[in-house]
Write a protein that holds these residues in place. Structure first.
Motif, mmCIF file in Angstrom:
data_model
loop_
_atom_site.group_PDB
_atom_site.id
_atom_site.type_symbol
_atom_site.label_atom_id
_atom_site.label_comp_id
_atom_site.label_asym_id
_atom_site.label_seq_id
_atom_site.Cartn_x
_atom_site.Cartn_y
_atom_site.Cartn_z
ATOM 1 N N GLU A 3 16.110 -10.871 -29.346
ATOM 2 C CA GLU A 3 15.291 -11.571 -30.330
ATOM 3 C C GLU A 3 14.034 -12.204 -29.722
ATOM 4 N N SER A 4 14.133 -12.777 -28.503
ATOM 5 C CA SER A 4 12.987 -13.533 -27.972
ATOM 6 C C SER A 4 12.704 -13.301 -26.499
ATOM 7 N N SER A 5 13.518 -12.470 -25.865
ATOM 8 C CA SER A 5 13.398 -12.233 -24.418
ATOM 9 C C SER A 5 13.592 -13.521 -23.625
ATOM 10 N N GLY A 6 14.299 -14.488 -24.241
ATOM 11 C CA GLY A 6 14.609 -15.726 -23.535
ATOM 12 C C GLY A 6 13.490 -16.760 -23.594
ATOM 13 N N ASN A 7 12.517 -16.577 -24.526
ATOM 14 C CA ASN A 7 11.397 -17.519 -24.655
ATOM 15 C C ASN A 7 11.685 -18.492 -25.808
ATOM 16 N N PRO A 8 11.920 -19.815 -25.500
ATOM 17 C CA PRO A 8 12.235 -20.761 -26.573
ATOM 18 C C PRO A 8 11.061 -21.035 -27.515
ATOM 19 N N ASN A 9 9.833 -20.634 -27.128
ATOM 20 C CA ASN A 9 8.660 -20.871 -27.970
ATOM 21 C C ASN A 9 8.216 -19.610 -28.729
ATOM 22 N N ALA A 10 9.057 -18.591 -28.688
ATOM 23 C CA ALA A 10 8.717 -17.344 -29.376
ATOM 24 C C ALA A 10 8.627 -17.578 -30.881
ATOM 25 N N ILE A 11 7.645 -16.926 -31.530
ATOM 26 C CA ILE A 11 7.468 -17.060 -32.969
ATOM 27 C C ILE A 11 7.038 -15.710 -33.545
ATOM 28 N N ASN A 12 7.607 -15.312 -34.647
ATOM 29 C CA ASN A 12 7.296 -14.042 -35.311
ATOM 30 C C ASN A 12 6.307 -14.319 -36.443
ATOM 31 N N ASN A 13 5.102 -13.850 -36.280
ATOM 32 C CA ASN A 13 4.069 -14.089 -37.287
ATOM 33 C C ASN A 13 3.742 -12.841 -38.113
ATOM 34 N N TRP A 14 4.579 -11.763 -38.080
ATOM 35 C CA TRP A 14 4.214 -10.538 -38.766
ATOM 36 C C TRP A 14 5.255 -10.045 -39.764
ATOM 37 N N ASP A 15 6.572 -10.508 -39.626
ATOM 38 C CA ASP A 15 7.588 -9.974 -40.542
ATOM 39 C C ASP A 15 7.508 -10.644 -41.913
ATOM 40 N N ILE A 16 8.457 -10.283 -42.778
ATOM 41 C CA ILE A 16 8.458 -10.761 -44.150
ATOM 42 C C ILE A 16 8.615 -12.275 -44.231
ATOM 43 N N ASN A 17 9.367 -12.843 -43.266
ATOM 44 C CA ASN A 17 9.541 -14.291 -43.260
ATOM 45 C C ASN A 17 8.208 -14.993 -42.983
ATOM 46 N N ALA A 18 7.462 -14.445 -42.061
ATOM 47 C CA ALA A 18 6.152 -15.018 -41.759
ATOM 48 C C ALA A 18 5.233 -14.899 -42.969
ATOM 49 N N ILE A 19 5.291 -13.734 -43.661
ATOM 50 C CA ILE A 19 4.474 -13.536 -44.863
ATOM 51 C C ILE A 19 4.847 -14.563 -45.924
ATOM 52 N N ASN A 20 6.136 -14.914 -45.986
ATOM 53 C CA ASN A 20 6.609 -15.899 -46.967
ATOM 54 C C ASN A 20 6.366 -17.339 -46.519
ATOM 55 N N GLY A 21 5.800 -17.496 -45.305
ATOM 56 C CA GLY A 21 5.462 -18.838 -44.825
ATOM 57 C C GLY A 21 6.563 -19.525 -44.041
ATOM 58 N N VAL A 22 7.630 -18.787 -43.707
ATOM 59 C CA VAL A 22 8.712 -19.383 -42.920
ATOM 60 C C VAL A 22 9.002 -18.466 -41.736
#
Length: 239
Positions: free
Chosen positions: A167-186
């Motif tokens: 999910e994050s390659s072990g990065n606690p600050n990873a954030i997904n800004n492209w999937d459907i959740n990001a499109i929905n604002g979460v």
């Protein structure tokens, strides 16, 4: 009766009358001083008789006043003695109370000190028992597993590790800004890419309320996976 006898008789009568008159006069003279003397004597006697009566009348008053004074004095002495006794009793009671209060304070202080020592010792033992986790992925997973165990949340080191790497390659600050959740604002955030509504719902008390906190993120995601899939170990893809 002869003329001589008649004269003698008259002469004797005159003599007798004169003697009688003289006797009366003498008696009157002799009685007058006697009368005065008796009156003079009578007056002192009367005075002497009255004086004792006056003393007899005054004596009880004096005695009565003396008795009243003595009674009042005795009452004052008794009142003073009672007051002194009460004062002494009050002082003794105050001293006793002060001693009892001091003893109670001393006991309370000793008990408080004993409790503090016990608490400090317990904290020290707990600190000694509490494991120290490394501030890296290994330490975050191990700390999360201990919290999950306390809250009866299933999951293993391997199950957590494989999903974190995916999910994050072990990065606690990873954030997904492209999937459907990001499109929905979460957007999905953190080690196990948890969205805000899911994190808030499955957040475990005792952990930080932040998606970016590695331990809070892991435990919330594992709690969600246990509710939906039975365990984080059963998750092998996006969830």
């Amino acid at each position: 009766m002869s003329a001589f006898s008649t004269r003698m008789t008259k002469t004797r009568k005159v003599s007798i009358a004169g003697i009688a008159a003289a006797g009366v006069a003498a008696l009157t003279l002799s009685l007058a001083p006697a009368g005065e003397s008796d009156a003079a004597v009578a007056e002192p006697q009367a005075a002497q008789k009255i004086a004792p009566v006056a003393m007899t009348l005054d004596a009880p008053k004096t005695l009565s006043l003396d008795a009243a004074d003595q009674s009042a004095s005795a009452a004052k002495v008794k009142a003073a003695a009672n007051a002194a006794a009460k004062k002494a009793a009050a002082e003794a009671a105050a001293t006793k109370k002060a001693a009892a209060d001091a003893a109670a304070k001393k006991k309370a202080a000793a008990e408080a000190a004993a409790k503090k020592r016990a608490a400090d010792q317990a904290a020290s033992r707990a600190a000694a028992r509490k494991p120290v986790y490394a501030n890296n992925l290994d330490g975050w997973i191990r700390e999360s597993l201990d919290i999950m165990k306390k809250h009866k949340i299933p999951g293993s080191y391997q199950g957590l590790h494989k999903n974190i790497i995916r999910e994050s390659s072990g990065n606690p600050n990873a954030i997904n800004n492209w999937d459907i959740n990001a499109i929905n604002g979460v957007p999905s955030i953190g080690l196990l890419q948890v969205i805000k509504p899911t994190f808030d719902t499955y957040h475990v008390a005792g952990t930080k309320h932040s998606q970016y906190d590695p331990v809070a993120n892991i435990v919330a995601a594992a709690n969600y996976a246990a509710d939906r899939y039975g365990s984080i170990d059963n998750v092998n893809s996006a969830y």
